[in-house]
Scaffold this active site. Structure first.
Site, short mmCIF file in Angstrom:
data_model
loop_
_atom_site.label_atom_id
_atom_site.label_comp_id
_atom_site.label_asym_id
_atom_site.label_seq_id
_atom_site.Cartn_x
_atom_site.Cartn_y
_atom_site.Cartn_z
N HIS A 40 -29.20 62.79 40.63
CA HIS A 40 -28.29 62.15 41.56
C HIS A 40 -29.04 61.42 42.67
O HIS A 40 -28.75 60.27 43.01
CB HIS A 40 -27.35 63.21 42.16
CG HIS A 40 -25.97 62.73 42.40
ND1 HIS A 40 -24.89 63.56 42.43
CD2 HIS A 40 -25.47 61.48 42.62
CE1 HIS A 40 -23.79 62.86 42.66
NE2 HIS A 40 -24.12 61.60 42.78
N TYR A 91 -19.43 67.25 43.10
CA TYR A 91 -18.06 66.80 43.28
C TYR A 91 -17.15 68.02 43.40
O TYR A 91 -16.92 68.74 42.44
CB TYR A 91 -17.60 65.92 42.13
CG TYR A 91 -18.40 64.65 41.93
CD1 TYR A 91 -19.15 64.10 42.97
CD2 TYR A 91 -18.43 64.00 40.70
CE1 TYR A 91 -19.89 62.93 42.79
CE2 TYR A 91 -19.15 62.83 40.51
CZ TYR A 91 -19.88 62.31 41.56
OH TYR A 91 -20.61 61.16 41.36
N SER A 116 -8.31 46.28 41.78
CA SER A 116 -7.12 46.50 40.96
C SER A 116 -5.92 45.74 41.49
O SER A 116 -4.93 45.56 40.78
CB SER A 116 -6.80 47.99 40.88
OG SER A 116 -6.36 48.46 42.16
N PRO A 137 -16.79 49.92 39.26
CA PRO A 137 -16.56 48.56 38.75
C PRO A 137 -15.27 47.93 39.27
O PRO A 137 -15.08 46.71 39.13
CB PRO A 137 -16.52 48.76 37.24
CG PRO A 137 -16.00 50.16 37.08
CD PRO A 137 -16.63 50.93 38.20
N LEU A 138 -14.40 48.75 39.86
CA LEU A 138 -13.16 48.22 40.45
C LEU A 138 -13.23 48.19 41.96
O LEU A 138 -12.20 48.10 42.64
CB LEU A 138 -11.96 49.05 39.98
CG LEU A 138 -11.68 49.00 38.48
CD1 LEU A 138 -10.47 49.86 38.12
CD2 LEU A 138 -11.47 47.57 38.01
N GLY A 139 -14.44 48.28 42.51
CA GLY A 139 -14.59 48.17 43.97
C GLY A 139 -13.79 49.21 44.72
O GLY A 139 -13.05 48.87 45.65
N GLY A 162 -11.22 50.67 43.92
CA GLY A 162 -9.79 50.42 43.76
C GLY A 162 -9.31 49.08 44.28
O GLY A 162 -8.22 48.64 43.92
N PHE A 163 -10.11 48.42 45.10
CA PHE A 163 -9.65 47.17 45.71
C PHE A 163 -9.39 46.10 44.66
O PHE A 163 -8.41 45.35 44.76
CB PHE A 163 -10.68 46.67 46.72
CG PHE A 163 -10.24 45.43 47.47
CD1 PHE A 163 -9.40 45.55 48.57
CD2 PHE A 163 -10.62 44.17 47.06
CE1 PHE A 163 -8.97 44.42 49.25
CE2 PHE A 163 -10.20 43.03 47.73
CZ PHE A 163 -9.37 43.16 48.84
#
Length: 332
Positions: free
Chosen positions: A124, A58, A226, A219-221, A223-224
């Site tokens: 990874h 990253y 949210s 787990p929030l796709g 950001g979608f």
């Protein structure tokens, strides 16, 4: 705050961790600000999110350096997880699982993280040119040397398999069965969310049956889930969502009923409950061995995500989530 066990090594961490990747990699570069990112990591720890998840690729490397600045001050407050096995080149990423490289990479990660031990060291991706047992054996030697406390595996994503019709995560389970013969797997990290539940079919049960922790990535796709993204808003060219089949303007509009359903459930729990917290509570409800690892770039989101551990979904809530329409992508 309740603490949960990760895997056979009896490692403990918060139920909601912090995925540090968005602060340095894969999301809008214009939003990646060092001082704000530092405040976000500190806010997550203050709110009880002890797991900090990063990787050497990253940035590359800059995300570990960021986390290291926090660990230098608050090592006892954090459970640090990083990854090895991917190298970032010019417009491409390649796997490297050679034992010598793995050991050198671990030493480099320790320096960047400013710590003498990594709590969870994850592979990874497996190198197709190196038997995964050899890579895993080198990682196991790092445990013996006291540089690493436990080992984990990042699962190969499900999206390519979905399009080919292959059984999702079958390849990952085969890898897990192989490396388990060399040294115990303490945790598996894979995508799991309301709109990407594929891991529930076989991967999550595999972990539960063996006492292996499950780190739920995205787990929030992205950001979608949210409910803070607008269809057609567009993404910067370096943002992974600019090429994601669920983030075209058409598909974002088509998937709004998923967010609307989460928002209805949130409203029943009071004005301070958000769709993101409902999405995270649903993930945590998939098993006591599950830890959600949402990404965040701002203090507000990190604190909100950590507070999701306090939200208990009712049977009605869970049934409503189960009844939401499946997410659509541009391949559908």
């Amino acid at each position: 705050m309740e603490r949960r066990t990760i895997g056979a090594a009896a490692l403990e961490t918060g139920a909601v961790g912090l995925g540090c990747m968005p602060m340095s990699w894969a999301y809008s570069a214009s939003q990646q600000r060092g001082d704000r990112s530092l405040r976000t990591v500190h806010a997550a720890l203050d709110a009880g999110s002890t797991l900090l998840d990063t990787a050497d690729m990253y940035g590359p490397f800059t995300n570990e350096l960021l986390v290291g600045r926090v660990l230098k001050e608050r090592r006892r407050d954090a459970f640090v997880s990083t990854k090895v096995g991917l190298l970032v080149g010019d417009q491409h990423v390649v796997a490297n699982g050679r034992p010598g490289y793995v050991k050198r990479a671990c030493d480099a990660s320790l320096r960047r993280l400013q710590t003498d031990v990594i709590d969870l060291y994850q592979l990874h991706r497996a190198d197709p040119e190196v038997p995964v047992e050899e890579t895993w054996g080198a990682m196991a030697e790092l445990v013996g040397a006291g540089k690493v406390r436990a080992l984990g595996l990042s699962a190969v994503g499900a999206r390519a398999s979905r399009r080919s019709g292959a059984h999702l995560y079958e390849g990952t389970i085969r890898q897990l069965e192989r490396v388990q013969q060399v040294f115990p797997v303490s945790a598996v990290q894979a995508e799991l969310s309301v709109w990407s539940p594929e891991a529930l079919e076989r991967l999550l049960p595999w972990c539960a049956a063996r006492g292996v922790g499950f780190l739920a990535a995205m787990p929030l796709g992205n950001g979608f889930l949210s409910g803070t993204l607008t269809p057609g808003q567009g993404f910067e060219p370096d943002d992974v969502r600019a090429r994601h089949p669920r983030f075209t303007a058409e598909m974002m509009a088509a998937n709004q009923p998923v967010v609307a359903g989460l928002r209805r459930i949130a409203e029943r729990h009071g004005p301070d409950t958000t769709p993101a917290q409902v999405a995270l509570a649903w993930v945590l409800g998939r098993g006591r061995h599950v830890v959600a690892v949402p990404g965040a770039k701002r203090e507000r989101w990190a604190v909100e995500n950590a507070d999701a551990v306090r939200l208990a979904l009712s049977a009605r809530d869970v049934a409503e989530v189960a009844g939401l329409p499946p997410a659509r992508g541009s391949w559908d």
